[in-house]
Design a protein around this motif. Structure first.
Motif, PDB file in Angstrom:
ATOM      1  N   GLY A 223       0.847  -1.201   0.000  1.00 46.89           N
ATOM      2  CA  GLY A 223       0.000   0.000   0.000  1.00 46.89           C
ATOM      3  C   GLY A 223       0.872   1.236   0.000  1.00 46.89           C
ATOM      4  N   PHE A 224       0.846   1.995   1.097  1.00 47.80           N
ATOM      5  CA  PHE A 224       1.704   3.174   1.193  1.00 47.80           C
ATOM      6  C   PHE A 224       3.152   2.798   1.513  1.00 47.80           C
ATOM      7  CE2 PHE A 224       3.474   6.185   4.459  1.00 47.80           C
ATOM      8  CZ  PHE A 224       4.066   7.026   3.534  1.00 47.80           C
ATOM      9  N   ILE A 225       3.349   2.030   2.604  1.00 53.51           N
ATOM     10  CA  ILE A 225       4.721   1.900   3.109  1.00 53.51           C
ATOM     11  C   ILE A 225       5.484   0.722   2.478  1.00 53.51           C
ATOM     12  CG2 ILE A 225       4.566   0.419   5.178  1.00 53.51           C
ATOM     13  CD1 ILE A 225       6.094   3.909   5.094  1.00 53.51           C
TER      14      ILE A 225
ATOM     15  N   ASP B  62       0.145  -9.651  -1.535  1.00 49.52           N
ATOM     16  CA  ASP B  62      -0.854  -8.627  -1.251  1.00 49.52           C
ATOM     17  C   ASP B  62      -2.184  -9.198  -1.712  1.00 49.52           C
ATOM     18  OD1 ASP B  62      -0.638  -5.170  -0.959  1.00 49.52           O
ATOM     19  OD2 ASP B  62      -2.549  -6.178  -1.393  1.00 49.52           O
TER      20      ASP B  62
ATOM     21  N   LYS C 112      -2.335  -4.770  -6.754  1.00 46.20           N
ATOM     22  CA  LYS C 112      -0.942  -4.785  -6.257  1.00 46.20           C
ATOM     23  C   LYS C 112      -0.194  -5.994  -6.819  1.00 46.20           C
ATOM     24  CE  LYS C 112      -2.171  -1.317  -3.813  1.00 46.20           C
ATOM     25  NZ  LYS C 112      -2.940  -1.528  -2.609  1.00 46.20           N
TER      26      LYS C 112
ATOM     27  N   ASP D 147      -1.954  -3.481  10.760  1.00 47.88           N
ATOM     28  CA  ASP D 147      -1.412  -3.831  12.090  1.00 47.88           C
ATOM     29  C   ASP D 147      -1.879  -5.184  12.619  1.00 47.88           C
ATOM     30  OD1 ASP D 147      -0.620  -1.204  11.831  1.00 47.88           O
ATOM     31  OD2 ASP D 147      -1.895  -0.419  13.433  1.00 47.88           O
TER      32      ASP D 147
ATOM     33  N   HIS E 168       0.375  -8.257  12.046  1.00 40.73           N
ATOM     34  CA  HIS E 168       1.822  -8.226  12.307  1.00 40.73           C
ATOM     35  C   HIS E 168       2.301  -9.391  13.172  1.00 40.73           C
ATOM     36  CE1 HIS E 168       2.312  -3.583  11.469  1.00 40.73           C
ATOM     37  NE2 HIS E 168       1.785  -4.245  10.456  1.00 40.73           N
TER      38      HIS E 168
ATOM     39  N   GLU F 219       6.753  -3.811  10.487  1.00 45.29           N
ATOM     40  CA  GLU F 219       6.400  -2.406  10.679  1.00 45.29           C
ATOM     41  C   GLU F 219       5.867  -2.180  12.094  1.00 45.29           C
ATOM     42  OE1 GLU F 219       6.550   0.532   9.929  1.00 45.29           O
ATOM     43  OE2 GLU F 219       7.495   0.458   7.976  1.00 45.29           O
ATOM     44  N   LYS F 220       5.952  -0.933  12.544  1.00 43.91           N
ATOM     45  CA  LYS F 220       5.302  -0.568  13.798  1.00 43.91           C
ATOM     46  C   LYS F 220       3.801  -0.425  13.563  1.00 43.91           C
ATOM     47  CE  LYS F 220       3.589   2.991  13.218  1.00 43.91           C
ATOM     48  NZ  LYS F 220       2.687   3.574  12.225  1.00 43.91           N
TER      49      LYS F 220
ATOM     50  N   ASN G 235      11.754   3.718  11.767  1.00 48.55           N
ATOM     51  CA  ASN G 235      12.573   4.119  10.618  1.00 48.55           C
ATOM     52  C   ASN G 235      13.565   5.249  10.899  1.00 48.55           C
ATOM     53  OD1 ASN G 235       9.587   4.909  10.390  1.00 48.55           O
ATOM     54  ND2 ASN G 235      10.611   6.629   9.413  1.00 48.55           N
TER      55      ASN G 235
ATOM     56  N   TRP H 172      -8.269   1.590   7.759  1.00 50.56           N
ATOM     57  CA  TRP H 172      -8.402   0.536   8.775  1.00 50.56           C
ATOM     58  C   TRP H 172      -7.885   1.025  10.129  1.00 50.56           C
ATOM     59  CZ3 TRP H 172      -3.494  -0.079  10.369  1.00 50.56           C
ATOM     60  CH2 TRP H 172      -2.468   0.133   9.440  1.00 50.56           C
ATOM     61  N   ARG H 173      -7.076   2.088  10.143  1.00 47.14           N
ATOM     62  CA  ARG H 173      -6.544   2.615  11.397  1.00 47.14           C
ATOM     63  C   ARG H 173      -7.646   3.116  12.338  1.00 47.14           C
ATOM     64  NH1 ARG H 173      -2.722   3.503   7.487  1.00 47.14           N
ATOM     65  NH2 ARG H 173      -0.567   3.811   8.120  1.00 47.14           N
TER      66      ARG H 173
ATOM     67  N   ARG I  43     -12.484  -1.129  -0.792  1.00 48.64           N
ATOM     68  CA  ARG I  43     -11.274  -0.921  -0.014  1.00 48.64           C
ATOM     69  C   ARG I  43     -10.483   0.281  -0.529  1.00 48.64           C
ATOM     70  NH1 ARG I  43      -8.037  -6.193  -0.362  1.00 48.64           N
ATOM     71  NH2 ARG I  43      -6.414  -4.915   0.525  1.00 48.64           N
TER      72      ARG I  43
ATOM     73  N   ALA J 104      -4.131   3.641   2.563  1.00 45.27           N
ATOM     74  CA  ALA J 104      -3.839   4.833   3.348  1.00 45.27           C
ATOM     75  C   ALA J 104      -3.184   5.872   2.453  1.00 45.27           C
ATOM     76  CB  ALA J 104      -2.890   4.460   4.489  1.00 45.27           C
TER      77      ALA J 104
ATOM     78  N   TYR K 210      13.644  10.706   4.320  1.00 47.35           N
ATOM     79  CA  TYR K 210      12.819   9.581   4.800  1.00 47.35           C
ATOM     80  C   TYR K 210      13.370   8.239   4.320  1.00 47.35           C
ATOM     81  CZ  TYR K 210       8.233   7.453   5.855  1.00 47.35           C
ATOM     82  OH  TYR K 210       7.210   6.704   6.349  1.00 47.35           O
TER      83      TYR K 210
HETATM   84  N1  LIG Z   1       7.314   3.540   9.710  1.00 50.40           N
HETATM   85  C1  LIG Z   1       6.520   4.417   9.103  1.00 50.40           C
HETATM   86  O1  LIG Z   1       6.893   5.572   8.866  1.00 50.40           O
HETATM   87  C2  LIG Z   1       5.155   3.967   8.643  1.00 50.40           C
HETATM   88  C3  LIG Z   1       4.395   4.796   7.829  1.00 50.40           C
HETATM   89  C4  LIG Z   1       3.160   4.340   7.377  1.00 50.40           C
HETATM   90  C5  LIG Z   1       2.692   3.097   7.772  1.00 50.40           C
HETATM   91  N2  LIG Z   1       3.429   2.320   8.598  1.00 50.40           N
HETATM   92  C6  LIG Z   1       2.930   0.984   9.021  1.00 50.40           C
HETATM   93  O2  LIG Z   1       2.921   0.144   7.856  1.00 50.40           O
HETATM   94  C7  LIG Z   1       1.791  -0.715   7.869  1.00 50.40           C
HETATM   95  C8  LIG Z   1       1.004  -0.529   6.583  1.00 50.40           C
HETATM   96  O3  LIG Z   1       0.526   0.803   6.515  1.00 50.40           O
HETATM   97  P1  LIG Z   1       0.128   1.483   5.107  1.00 50.40           P
HETATM   98  O4  LIG Z   1      -0.035   2.904   5.408  1.00 50.40           O
HETATM   99  O5  LIG Z   1       1.076   1.060   4.055  1.00 50.40           O
HETATM  100  O6  LIG Z   1      -1.299   0.803   4.854  1.00 50.40           O
HETATM  101  P2  LIG Z   1      -2.091   0.655   3.480  1.00 50.40           P
HETATM  102  O7  LIG Z   1      -3.502   0.429   3.845  1.00 50.40           O
HETATM  103  O8  LIG Z   1      -1.737   1.768   2.543  1.00 50.40           O
HETATM  104  O9  LIG Z   1      -1.467  -0.675   2.821  1.00 50.40           O
HETATM  105  C9  LIG Z   1      -1.700  -1.962   3.319  1.00 50.40           C
HETATM  106  C10 LIG Z   1      -1.453  -2.982   2.208  1.00 50.40           C
HETATM  107  O10 LIG Z   1      -1.646  -4.292   2.757  1.00 50.40           O
HETATM  108  C11 LIG Z   1      -2.488  -5.044   1.871  1.00 50.40           C
HETATM  109  N3  LIG Z   1      -3.246  -6.030   2.663  1.00 50.40           N
HETATM  110  C12 LIG Z   1      -4.293  -5.798   3.485  1.00 50.40           C
HETATM  111  N4  LIG Z   1      -4.717  -6.958   4.048  1.00 50.40           N
HETATM  112  C13 LIG Z   1      -3.904  -7.921   3.567  1.00 50.40           C
HETATM  113  C14 LIG Z   1      -3.847  -9.347   3.754  1.00 50.40           C
HETATM  114  N5  LIG Z   1      -4.686  -9.982   4.579  1.00 50.40           N
HETATM  115  N6  LIG Z   1      -2.897 -10.044   3.097  1.00 50.40           N
HETATM  116  C15 LIG Z   1      -2.016  -9.409   2.247  1.00 50.40           C
HETATM  117  N7  LIG Z   1      -2.043  -8.071   2.022  1.00 50.40           N
HETATM  118  C16 LIG Z   1      -2.966  -7.346   2.678  1.00 50.40           C
HETATM  119  C17 LIG Z   1      -3.383  -4.006   1.206  1.00 50.40           C
HETATM  120  O11 LIG Z   1      -3.914  -4.470  -0.019  1.00 50.40           O
HETATM  121  C18 LIG Z   1      -2.411  -2.831   1.019  1.00 50.40           C
HETATM  122  O12 LIG Z   1      -1.721  -2.941  -0.207  1.00 50.40           O
HETATM  123  C19 LIG Z   1       1.012  -0.361   9.129  1.00 50.40           C
HETATM  124  O13 LIG Z   1       1.324  -1.271  10.139  1.00 50.40           O
HETATM  125  C20 LIG Z   1       1.511   1.023   9.508  1.00 50.40           C
HETATM  126  O14 LIG Z   1       1.471   1.262  10.907  1.00 50.40           O
HETATM  127  C21 LIG Z   1       4.659   2.730   9.023  1.00 50.40           C
END
Ligand SMILES: NC(=O)c1ccc[n+]([C@@H]2O[C@H](COP(=O)([O-])OP(=O)(O)OC[C@H]3O[C@@H](n4cnc5c(N)ncnc54)[C@H](O)[C@@H]3O)[C@@H](O)[C@H]2O)c1
Length: 410
Positions: A13-15, A37, A42, A75, A78, A96-97, A128, A170-171, A218, A221, A343
């Motif tokens: 997704g994002f990270i 994913d 994806k 989360d 994890h 990830e945290k 990070n 989802w957060r 869906r 983030a 970053y």
């Molecule tokens: N360290 C940092 O700076 C930082 C920044 C953002 C997010 N995070 C952490 O990273 C994690 C992801 O956050 P995000 O912002 O990328 O979320 P997001 O919603 O953008 O991405 C989540 C991804 O997981 C996939 N997914 C969801 N359920 C799944 C499953 N059951 N099986 C396989 N794939 C699945 C989704 O399709 C999506 O591509 C979180 O735990 C968040 O706390 C950390």
């Protein structure tokens, strides 16, 4: 031992893509190999980049060609994915945290990771900014005694993306949002830079946006795409603002303010550690300089001089850091001064250290990487926050269950 690690990423997704980019920056030691994913879009993206793709994380973890797993999905998965990847005998697991959602799960991951590391594996919680040079210099200052006794901690983390009631993540599920998602950065910063962990805390919190339009499909983030999707109106209970007053193990006091309802702040976080000798302030949106405030209480019988009281700015520049004795920080500084390290560089440097341990290039004891303990501390604090909210805003003790507090050093 293999010289290069085959990487498998869960969650794109994002990270997840940030992890993959950071892996690419470590091209000499790691190779992007697979993506899991459950979103078909994806999977298509990963396939087009020549990566092996999986719908289920469990199937990717079972692939024996994968040496290391990066967990970047929501989360709630994890804990299970971390344990599964350690059980599968991977060389490295990066999670990830927040490391887990509950204290009970955190204890399970902690116990499993301690055994896993004793057997030669490497477990990393992705805090990070610990890969950025100046927080590492702050840690070195604290260890050398340059800060004196830290009496005051002030941290704030401000975002604005959840001000819009049409944005869903989802957060927002459950009772904690800001305090689950962004508080770990401040808690870990106090621990990593200041060597401090809260023993007692009290929370004031607010939901602010109490109803939201939740997509029936869906969304990711921070998605810039505004796709017209069908929505349903839902009630929200989780916090968009929390202020957490803390007492630390050394008697110091502090406040962590976290919010995703601060107009014009996209990702503004800052930590200040106020010591008896000096104060440091580091802001992650302006990460290449750190302010150092000098105490007016002079060691030299009260005589104030320019050198003793003028505030300083520590600049991220490897030879300067080296010359000042910040040898660890200098290694985490990738470019000459005023070539901004940002970053992605912090992710990449953190991963590099973990990959070097996983491939036997450096010993685990020599690497200061964010491990399972820092992940556990953040979960224990989040658990105390949840209990304080549940109790209607009362002081609660932090329960570091499963850990001998004397061992809490970084
Ligand atoms: N360290 C940092 O700076 C930082 C920044 C953002 C997010 N995070 C952490 O990273 C994690 C992801 O956050 P995000 O912002 O990328 O979320 P997001 O919603 O953008 O991405 C989540 C991804 O997981 C996939 N997914 C969801 N359920 C799944 C499953 N059951 N099986 C396989 N794939 C699945 C989704 O399709 C999506 O591509 C979180 O735990 C968040 O706390 C950390």
């Amino acid at each position: 031992m293999a010289n290069k690690l085959n990487m498998g990423f869960i969650g794109m997704g994002f990270i997840g893509p940030v992890h993959a980019d950071a892996v690419a920056l470590n091209w000499d030691i790691s190779t992007a190999y697979a993506v899991a994913d459950d979103d078909p879009a994806k999977q298509e993206m990963a396939k087009s980049m020549g990566l092996k793709t999986f719908q289920k994380a469990e199937e990717m973890i079972a692939d024996p060609e994968i040496d290391a797993v990066h967990i970047a999905g929501p989360d709630q998965f994890h804990a299970d994915w971390s344990i599964l990847a350690m059980d599968a005998g991977k060389k490295l697991v990066v999670c990830e945290k927040p490391m887990t959602l509950t204290l009970e799960d955190s204890v399970k991951v902690l116990e499993r990771a301690q055994k896993y590391e004793a057997e030669g594996g490497v477990f990393m919680t992705n805090i990070n900014y610990m890969g950025h040079a100046l927080p590492r210099a702050a840690r070195e200052m604290r260890i050398k005694g340059d800060l004196g006794d830290i009496a005051i901690v002030q941290g704030f983390y401000e975002q604005d993306w959840l001000m819009d009631p049409n944005v869903w993540s989802w957060r927002l599920e459950g009772k904690m949002c800001a305090s689950k998602d962004i508080l770990p950065h401040l808690v870990s910063a106090a621990y990593f830079m200041g060597g401090l962990y809260p023993t007692r805390l009290i929370v004031d919190f607010a939901t602010i946006v109490k109803q939201r339009n939740k997509p029936i499909g869906r969304t990711d983030a921070f998605s810039a795409e505004k796709v017209a999707v069908e929505t349903e109106l839902v009630e929200v209970e989780s916090d968009l603002y929390s202020s957490v007053l803390c007492e630390f193990q050394n008697g110091g006091r502090g406040n962590f303010l976290v919010t995703q309802y601060m107009a014009g702040r996209q990702n503004w976080w800052e930590i200040t550690l106020g010591g008896s000798k000096r104060r440091i302030t580091w802001n992650q949106a302006n990460p290449n300089e750190m302010e150092i405030g000098q105490s007016p209480v002079s060691e030299d019988s009260g005589k104030l001089t320019l050198q003793s009281v003028a505030n300083l700015k520590l600049i991220n520049n490897p030879p300067y850091l080296q010359a000042m004795g910040f040898t660890d920080a200098a290694q985490y500084s990738p470019y000459p001064g005023e070539h901004p390290a940002g970053y992605i560089d912090a992710f990449s440097r953190n991963f590099k250290a973990a990959y070097q341990v996983a491939t036997g290039k450096i010993a685990r004891e020599e690497a200061v990487i964010p491990g399972v303990m820092i992940g556990h501390i953040c979960v224990a604090v989040a658990d105390a926050v949840a209990r304080s909210i549940e109790a209607g805003g009362k002081y609660v003790d932090v329960d570091y269950r499963g850990v001998d507090l004397k061992e809490l050093k970084l």
